[in-house]
Design an enzyme around this catalytic site. Structure first.
Site, PDB file in Angstrom:
ATOM      1  N   ASP A 123     -15.341  23.309  11.258  1.00  9.98           N
ATOM      2  CA  ASP A 123     -14.878  22.148  10.485  1.00  9.98           C
ATOM      3  C   ASP A 123     -15.960  21.079  10.565  1.00  9.98           C
ATOM      4  OD1 ASP A 123     -13.468  20.182   9.176  1.00  9.98           O
ATOM      5  OD2 ASP A 123     -12.072  19.776  10.822  1.00  9.98           O
ATOM      6  N   CYS A 135     -14.403  19.093   3.974  1.00  9.34           N
ATOM      7  CA  CYS A 135     -13.984  17.902   3.233  1.00  9.34           C
ATOM      8  C   CYS A 135     -14.947  17.615   2.090  1.00  9.34           C
ATOM      9  CB  CYS A 135     -13.892  16.692   4.174  1.00  9.34           C
ATOM     10  SG  CYS A 135     -15.440  16.279   5.005  1.00  9.34           S
ATOM     11  N   CYS A 154       0.854  -1.179   0.000  1.00  7.50           N
ATOM     12  CA  CYS A 154       0.000   0.000   0.000  1.00  7.50           C
ATOM     13  C   CYS A 154       0.892   1.232   0.000  1.00  7.50           C
ATOM     14  CB  CYS A 154      -0.933   0.027   1.216  1.00  7.50           C
ATOM     15  SG  CYS A 154      -2.069   1.442   1.207  1.00  7.50           S
ATOM     16  N   GLN A 161      -7.358  14.214  11.598  1.00  9.28           N
ATOM     17  CA  GLN A 161      -6.956  14.521  10.234  1.00  9.28           C
ATOM     18  C   GLN A 161      -6.092  13.387   9.700  1.00  9.28           C
ATOM     19  OE1 GLN A 161      -8.152  16.895   8.403  1.00  9.28           O
ATOM     20  NE2 GLN A 161      -9.210  18.033  10.016  1.00  9.28           N
TER      21      GLN A 161
END
Length: 389
Positions: A321, A347, A131, A235
Site C-alpha cells: 500500500d 490511492c 460539512c 484510512q
C-alpha cells in the site's frame, strides 16, 4: 444541444466531441447559449459551500454517476498503459459524514477566526458552517476551535488543524502557532478537557508536542488497539478501511506467510491470518506496530532499499500500500520474484497502472480491481487489486 457523456479526471463534464463543461454530468446537455441543462443524474448539492469549497468536486453527481466516474478513472489509467481491463468489482462508496480524519486551514483576521478548506486552486479559506463529508463529532469542534485559536494565534496568522477519530475520542494537532504564556497554556488544557479530546498537540515548527493527554491514544486495527502517533496515516473512513481489508483478504486467499510492505500502523498486517512480516519506513508507525507483538516488523525505507528477489520469494503473498508516487523501486524486484499472490492497494490509478505494467511484464496476471470511494464527492480514487502468477 450537445450531451455530456463522461466526467474528466478533474471533475468537469465532457461531450463526445471533447467540449468541457464545469459541474456537468453524463445525461446533462450544453444548450446553444452554453448553459447546462440538467439531466436525470444531476442532483442538488447538499452543502451550501459547494462548489466554492475545494473539499468536494462532484456533489452534483448522483451515486450511480459518481461510482461510474471512479470506475472509469481506473479503466482509463489501465488502457493508457496498454493493459487489458480485468474484472472490475462493484464500487464501494463511503456514506456522507463518515470521514474520520480531516485537515482544516485556519486564519485569524482581527477578532475573527476563519476555519475551513481552501477554495479550489486558491489559498483563500472557505469559512465552513457545515460539512457533509467529515464525521459530525469532528466538525462540531470547529465552532469552539475558533475561540481557542482567537486566544493563541497572532493577527493575520495562519495555522493547520488536523483531527482524527481515535478510540478515545478526537485527536487534534494544531500546526503553525506559538503557545506562549500561562494563559495560552491553560487555554489549551481547558479546551481539551471541555471538548473531551483524546489528545491535543501543538507543532510550533519542531514536531508535535502533546499538551493535553488524559490517557494513551490508540486506534483499533484488526481488533488490536495500536498506539496512534500524532499525524499518522489512517484510512479516511472506517467502512472504506473494511472494504480494502476485505479485498486484500480475497486477493491473498489462504496464504500462510505474507509480507505487508508500506505497512503503516498495521491496517492490513493486523487483519490477516498466518505469519505476517510488516515493513515500513516511518519510524513512529513501525514502533507502534511492533508494540502490538502480533506480527514481525522491519524498519526499512522501501524506496532506497526495497526487498530483493530472494527476500520476497520466501513469502506466499505480498501486500503493498504505497503512497501516491507508487512503488516503482519495489515493483521491479517484485516482478522478478516467485511470489504467487500480490494484493496492491493504491490511492493513485496512474501510478498503480504504471506499476501493473511492470508486474505484467514479469509474468503476473491482473485478476481484478476493487474501486473504493472513501473521499466522497472528490476526484480522489482508491483501489485494491489482485495479481497472480
Amino acid at each position: 444541444m450537445t450531451e455530456i457523456v463522461r466526467i474528466a479526471a478533474r471533475g468537469e463534464g465532457v461531450t463526445a466531441d471533447g467540449q468541457h463543461a464545469a459541474f456537468a454530468v453524463p445525461g446533462d446537455a450544453i444548450g446553444e447559449d452554453g448553459a447546462i441543462v440538467n439531466g436525470p443524474h444531476h442532483q442538488t448539492p447538499p452543502c451550501r459551500h459547494f462548489p466554492t469549497c475545494g473539499g468536494c468536486q462532484l456533489q452534483h453527481a448522483d451515486d450511480a454517476t459518481y461510482s461510474d466516474y471512479l470506475r472509469d478513472r481506473i479503466t482509463h489509467a489501465l488502457q493508457t498503459q496498454g493493459l487489458a481491463i480485468p474484472d472490475i468489482l462493484p464500487v464501494h462508496l463511503s456514506p456522507p459524514r463518515t470521514r474520520r480524519r480531516a485537515t482544516f486551514q485556519a486564519e485569524r483576521r482581527g477578532r475573527n477566526v476563519i476555519i475551513g478548506f481552501n477554495e479550489t486552486a486558491s489559498h483563500r479559506i472557505v469559512d465552513l458552517r457545515e460539512c457533509h463529508v467529515v464525521l459530525p463529532e469532528l466538525f462540531v469542534l470547529v465552532g469552539p476551535l475558533r475561540g481557542l485559536l482567537g486566544k493563541i494565534m497572532v493577527d493575520k496568522g495562519r495555522a493547520k488543524v488536523s483531527m482524527t477519530r481515535a478510540d478515545q475520542g478526537v485527536d487534534m494537532l494544531i500546526e503553525g502557532v506559538a503557545v506562549e504564556g500561562l494563559e495560552a497554556v491553560e487555554a489549551l488544557t481547558d479546551f481539551g478537557r471541555a471538548n473531551k479530546l483524546a489528545r491535543l498537540s501543538i507543532d510550533e515548527g519542531y514536531g508535535p508536542s502533546p499538551r493535553y493527554v488524559p490517557q494513551d491514544v490508540t486506534i483499533t486495527l484488526g481488533g488490536v488497539p495500536v498506539a496512534l502517533p500524532e499525524g499518522a496515516f489512517l484510512q479516511a473512513t472506517a467502512d472504506g478501511e473494511a472494504a480494502l481489508v476485505a479485498a486484500v483478504r480475497r486477493a491473498i486467499g489462504n496464504s500462510q506467510t505474507t509480507a505487508d510492505l508500506f505497512s503503516g500502523l498495521g491496517t492490513f498486517a493486523l487483519s490477516l491470518s498466518g505469519a505476517i512480516h510488516a515493513v515500513e519506513g516511518a519510524r513512529d508507525a513501525i514502533l507502534a506496530l511492533a508494540a502490538s507483538r502480533r506480527v514481525t516488523v522491519e524498519h526499512r525505507d522501501l524506496f532506497r532499499r526495497p526487498l530483493d528477489e530472494s527476500e520476497l520469494s520466501r513469502f506466499d503473498a505480498v501486500v503493498l500500500d504505497p503512497p501516491r508516487a507508487g512503488a516503482r523501486e519495489q515493483i521491479v524486484n517484485l516482478a522478478a520474484s516467485k511470489v504467487p499472490r500480490i494484493a496492491y492497494v493504491s490511492c493513485n490509478p496512474s501510478t498503480f497502472s504504471r506499476d501493473a505494467t511492470v508486474l505484467a511484464a514479469g509474468g503476473y496476471k491482473l485478476d481484478w480491481v476493487a474501486p473504493v470511494g472513501q473521499f466522497r464527492w472528490s476526484t480522489h480514487v482508491e483501489l485494491a487489486a489482485a495479481f497472480t502468477r
